[in-house]
Design a protein around this motif. Structure first.
Motif, PDB file in Angstrom:
ATOM      1  N   MET A 181      21.057 -81.593 -11.281  1.00  0.00           N
ATOM      2  CA  MET A 181      20.293 -80.690 -10.426  1.00  0.00           C
ATOM      3  C   MET A 181      20.984 -80.549  -9.073  1.00  0.00           C
ATOM      4  SD  MET A 181      16.357 -81.739 -11.313  1.00  0.00           S
ATOM      5  CE  MET A 181      16.673 -83.488 -11.094  1.00  0.00           C
ATOM      6  N   GLU A 182      20.931 -79.340  -8.531  1.00  0.00           N
ATOM      7  CA  GLU A 182      21.614 -79.065  -7.278  1.00  0.00           C
ATOM      8  C   GLU A 182      20.708 -78.228  -6.367  1.00  0.00           C
ATOM      9  OE1 GLU A 182      25.693 -77.859  -7.545  1.00  0.00           O
ATOM     10  OE2 GLU A 182      25.808 -78.392  -9.663  1.00  0.00           O
ATOM     11  N   SER A 183      21.062 -78.193  -5.102  1.00  0.00           N
ATOM     12  CA  SER A 183      20.362 -77.344  -4.140  1.00  0.00           C
ATOM     13  C   SER A 183      21.291 -76.217  -3.711  1.00  0.00           C
ATOM     14  CB  SER A 183      19.931 -78.156  -2.914  1.00  0.00           C
ATOM     15  OG  SER A 183      18.908 -79.070  -3.247  1.00  0.00           O
ATOM     16  N   VAL A 184      20.820 -74.994  -3.861  1.00  0.00           N
ATOM     17  CA  VAL A 184      21.522 -73.816  -3.372  1.00  0.00           C
ATOM     18  C   VAL A 184      20.855 -73.416  -2.061  1.00  0.00           C
ATOM     19  CG1 VAL A 184      22.047 -71.385  -3.803  1.00  0.00           C
ATOM     20  CG2 VAL A 184      22.102 -73.037  -5.701  1.00  0.00           C
ATOM     21  N   ILE A 185      21.639 -73.250  -1.012  1.00  0.00           N
ATOM     22  CA  ILE A 185      21.101 -72.844   0.286  1.00  0.00           C
ATOM     23  C   ILE A 185      21.383 -71.365   0.489  1.00  0.00           C
ATOM     24  CG2 ILE A 185      21.038 -73.297   2.757  1.00  0.00           C
ATOM     25  CD1 ILE A 185      20.112 -75.628   0.968  1.00  0.00           C
ATOM     26  N   THR A 186      20.335 -70.593   0.693  1.00  0.00           N
ATOM     27  CA  THR A 186      20.484 -69.157   0.877  1.00  0.00           C
ATOM     28  C   THR A 186      20.965 -68.837   2.289  1.00  0.00           C
ATOM     29  OG1 THR A 186      18.219 -68.819   1.663  1.00  0.00           O
ATOM     30  CG2 THR A 186      18.569 -68.828  -0.725  1.00  0.00           C
ATOM     31  N   ASP A 187      21.305 -67.585   2.522  1.00  0.00           N
ATOM     32  CA  ASP A 187      21.815 -67.206   3.842  1.00  0.00           C
ATOM     33  C   ASP A 187      20.755 -67.280   4.936  1.00  0.00           C
ATOM     34  OD1 ASP A 187      20.306 -65.001   3.124  1.00  0.00           O
ATOM     35  OD2 ASP A 187      21.949 -63.564   3.231  1.00  0.00           O
ATOM     36  N   ASP A 188      19.473 -67.385   4.554  1.00  0.00           N
ATOM     37  CA  ASP A 188      18.445 -67.585   5.577  1.00  0.00           C
ATOM     38  C   ASP A 188      17.901 -69.009   5.563  1.00  0.00           C
ATOM     39  OD1 ASP A 188      17.064 -67.342   3.183  1.00  0.00           O
ATOM     40  OD2 ASP A 188      15.446 -66.110   4.012  1.00  0.00           O
ATOM     41  N   GLY A 189      18.640 -69.921   4.909  1.00  0.00           N
ATOM     42  CA  GLY A 189      18.354 -71.339   5.014  1.00  0.00           C
ATOM     43  C   GLY A 189      17.320 -71.903   4.056  1.00  0.00           C
ATOM     44  N   VAL A 190      16.932 -71.144   3.037  1.00  0.00           N
ATOM     45  CA  VAL A 190      15.957 -71.642   2.063  1.00  0.00           C
ATOM     46  C   VAL A 190      16.690 -72.390   0.952  1.00  0.00           C
ATOM     47  CG1 VAL A 190      14.231 -70.965   0.340  1.00  0.00           C
ATOM     48  CG2 VAL A 190      14.258 -69.866   2.595  1.00  0.00           C
ATOM     49  N   ARG A 191      16.140 -73.532   0.548  1.00  0.00           N
ATOM     50  CA  ARG A 191      16.736 -74.339  -0.514  1.00  0.00           C
ATOM     51  C   ARG A 191      16.177 -73.922  -1.866  1.00  0.00           C
ATOM     52  NH1 ARG A 191      14.669 -78.099  -3.294  1.00  0.00           N
ATOM     53  NH2 ARG A 191      12.947 -78.383  -1.814  1.00  0.00           N
ATOM     54  N   LEU A 192      17.070 -73.589  -2.791  1.00  0.00           N
ATOM     55  CA  LEU A 192      16.684 -73.224  -4.148  1.00  0.00           C
ATOM     56  C   LEU A 192      17.094 -74.334  -5.113  1.00  0.00           C
ATOM     57  CD1 LEU A 192      17.995 -69.530  -4.232  1.00  0.00           C
ATOM     58  CD2 LEU A 192      15.715 -70.327  -3.541  1.00  0.00           C
ATOM     59  N   TRP A 193      16.182 -74.725  -5.990  1.00  0.00           N
ATOM     60  CA  TRP A 193      16.529 -75.657  -7.061  1.00  0.00           C
ATOM     61  C   TRP A 193      17.411 -74.948  -8.082  1.00  0.00           C
ATOM     62  CZ3 TRP A 193      15.835 -75.251 -12.314  1.00  0.00           C
ATOM     63  CH2 TRP A 193      16.086 -76.404 -13.080  1.00  0.00           C
ATOM     64  N   ALA A 194      18.448 -75.612  -8.555  1.00  0.00           N
ATOM     65  CA  ALA A 194      19.339 -75.030  -9.562  1.00  0.00           C
ATOM     66  C   ALA A 194      19.911 -76.139 -10.420  1.00  0.00           C
ATOM     67  CB  ALA A 194      20.464 -74.235  -8.897  1.00  0.00           C
ATOM     68  N   SER A 195      20.370 -75.754 -11.608  1.00  0.00           N
ATOM     69  CA  SER A 195      20.936 -76.707 -12.547  1.00  0.00           C
ATOM     70  C   SER A 195      21.955 -75.994 -13.415  1.00  0.00           C
ATOM     71  CB  SER A 195      19.822 -77.304 -13.419  1.00  0.00           C
ATOM     72  OG  SER A 195      20.354 -78.144 -14.426  1.00  0.00           O
ATOM     73  N   ARG A 238      20.551 -72.402 -14.380  1.00  0.00           N
ATOM     74  CA  ARG A 238      19.114 -72.147 -14.233  1.00  0.00           C
ATOM     75  C   ARG A 238      18.731 -72.359 -12.775  1.00  0.00           C
ATOM     76  NH1 ARG A 238      16.827 -76.116 -18.843  1.00  0.00           N
ATOM     77  NH2 ARG A 238      14.840 -75.393 -17.984  1.00  0.00           N
ATOM     78  N   TRP A 239      17.741 -71.627 -12.305  1.00  0.00           N
ATOM     79  CA  TRP A 239      17.315 -71.781 -10.920  1.00  0.00           C
ATOM     80  C   TRP A 239      15.872 -71.331 -10.789  1.00  0.00           C
ATOM     81  CZ3 TRP A 239      16.798 -67.259  -7.531  1.00  0.00           C
ATOM     82  CH2 TRP A 239      17.051 -66.042  -8.186  1.00  0.00           C
ATOM     83  N   ASP A 240      15.185 -71.909  -9.801  1.00  0.00           N
ATOM     84  CA  ASP A 240      13.826 -71.494  -9.466  1.00  0.00           C
ATOM     85  C   ASP A 240      13.885 -70.545  -8.280  1.00  0.00           C
ATOM     86  OD1 ASP A 240      12.696 -73.025 -11.434  1.00  0.00           O
ATOM     87  OD2 ASP A 240      11.984 -74.615 -10.098  1.00  0.00           O
ATOM     88  N   GLN A 241      13.217 -69.426  -8.399  1.00  0.00           N
ATOM     89  CA  GLN A 241      13.234 -68.426  -7.341  1.00  0.00           C
ATOM     90  C   GLN A 241      12.527 -68.944  -6.083  1.00  0.00           C
ATOM     91  OE1 GLN A 241      11.656 -65.038  -9.520  1.00  0.00           O
ATOM     92  NE2 GLN A 241      13.232 -65.344 -11.080  1.00  0.00           N
ATOM     93  N   ARG A 242      12.815 -68.328  -4.976  1.00  0.00           N
ATOM     94  CA  ARG A 242      12.358 -68.848  -3.676  1.00  0.00           C
ATOM     95  C   ARG A 242      10.838 -69.009  -3.645  1.00  0.00           C
ATOM     96  NH1 ARG A 242      13.541 -66.403   1.603  1.00  0.00           N
ATOM     97  NH2 ARG A 242      15.640 -66.635   0.822  1.00  0.00           N
ATOM     98  N   GLY A 243      10.429 -70.119  -3.045  1.00  0.00           N
ATOM     99  CA  GLY A 243       9.012 -70.386  -2.890  1.00  0.00           C
ATOM    100  C   GLY A 243       8.298 -70.756  -4.170  1.00  0.00           C
ATOM    101  N   CYS A 244       9.049 -70.976  -5.253  1.00  0.00           N
ATOM    102  CA  CYS A 244       8.446 -71.191  -6.559  1.00  0.00           C
ATOM    103  C   CYS A 244       8.997 -72.461  -7.205  1.00  0.00           C
ATOM    104  CB  CYS A 244       8.734 -69.997  -7.483  1.00  0.00           C
ATOM    105  SG  CYS A 244       8.179 -68.403  -6.836  1.00  0.00           S
ATOM    106  N   GLY A 245       8.194 -73.088  -8.043  1.00  0.00           N
ATOM    107  CA  GLY A 245       8.656 -74.224  -8.822  1.00  0.00           C
ATOM    108  C   GLY A 245       9.195 -75.342  -7.960  1.00  0.00           C
TER     109      GLY A 245
END
Length: 286
Positions: free
Chosen positions: A1-15, A51-58
């Motif tokens: 599992m990894e964290s993707v950081i968006t350009d506005d600083g939100v962390r997305l779960w990804a794998s 795989r990834w969870d969309q912002r604010g979700c999961g």
């Protein structure tokens, strides 16, 4: 599992799983999370996936949005960059199919192929939503006690979701089991995200400009339908007519999650597209 950081600083779960060039999966909703365990449990190419969870979700960071397709397309671009992918093969399901199509229209050069699963086309909601609502209530009404429990359950609750998701499967006997697997683990429905993105679709979808953009899309597209989906499959005709490079596969015994009720048919359809694109890329590089 990894964290993707968006350009506005939100962390997305990804794998990421597998070692081959991955499929990038876009889950349904909006407001839900990745439920593709059954997909990635299938043999290659489906076992090789991002795989990834969309912002604010999961499992992704809770945030206040913004809840727009443009923002979610930018988040998907952040996922692509994080994993160092060039041209992606995108597989989107339901709302995720709409998101994947939106990304392909915004960034056609970054999409090798699009696999559009159980979407609702590019027409206005009036093309499909009234029939979907009628079919949904009819399926629930097969068991009046279940319909009553659904009406009484709080919006966004696990109980309501389990009842609602159980109508998505043609096999009524196994439907509660399938729905329970979708809800395990349970992360909670982001109802604000769901409402905002559905409202945006109602305003912005079904325009001549969207149809024209799809007609210009050179990306090869596979449309996969479950014939027993309670959303009328005729809604997707609008997209099929518009696309210049499209193949459509209908899985006769399946509902809204076709990989659950016809896993081999689903795998074969996806594998054929992945092979075709690989052959095309090979020829271009010669």
């Amino acid at each position: 599992m990894e964290s993707v950081i968006t350009d506005d600083g939100v962390r997305l779960w990804a794998s990421r799983s597998g070692t081959a060039d991955p499929l990038v999966l876009c889950h349904g909703g909006p407001g839900l999370w990745d439920m593709f365990d059954d997909v990635t449990a299938l043999p290659a190419p489906l076992s090789d996936a991002v795989r990834w969870d969309q912002r604010g979700c999961g499992r992704s960071q809770r945030c206040d949005g913004p809840w727009t397709t443009e923002r979610f397309v930018a988040d998907l671009e952040a996922v692509r960059r994080h994993f160092g992918l060039g041209r992606m093969t995108l597989l989107g399901h339901s709302w995720g199919a709409q998101l994947a199509l939106s990304y392909a229209l915004a960034h056609p050069g970054r999409v090798r192929a699009l696999i559009y699963v159980s979407g609702t086309g590019i027409g206005p909601d009036a093309d499909w939503h009234p029939a979907y609502k009628a079919n949904f209530l009819a399926r629930l009404g097969e068991d009046p006690e279940r319909l009553a429990r659904w009406r009484e359950a709080p919006e966004g609750s696990r109980e309501r979701a389990l009842i609602q998701w159980s109508v998505e499967f043609e096999d009524r006997r196994r439907a509660p089991e399938h729905a329970a697997r979708m809800a395990d683990p349970w992360f909670g429905v982001n109802t604000a995200c769901n409402a905002a993105l559905n409202a945006e679709r109602g305003r912005d979808w079904g325009t001549p400009g969207l149809q024209a953009a799809c007609r210009r899309l050179e990306t090869p597209v596979l449309i996969v339908d479950g014939a027993r989906d309670i959303r009328p499959r005729s809604a997707v005709d609008s997209l099929e007519r518009a696309l210049p490079h499209v193949r459509r596969v209908t899985l006769e015994g399946a509902g809204h999650l076709p990989w659950t009720e016809d896993p081999e048919g689903f795998r074969k359809a996806v594998a054929a597209t992945v092979r075709s694109v690989a052959v095309s890329d090979s020829r271009k590089s010669e």
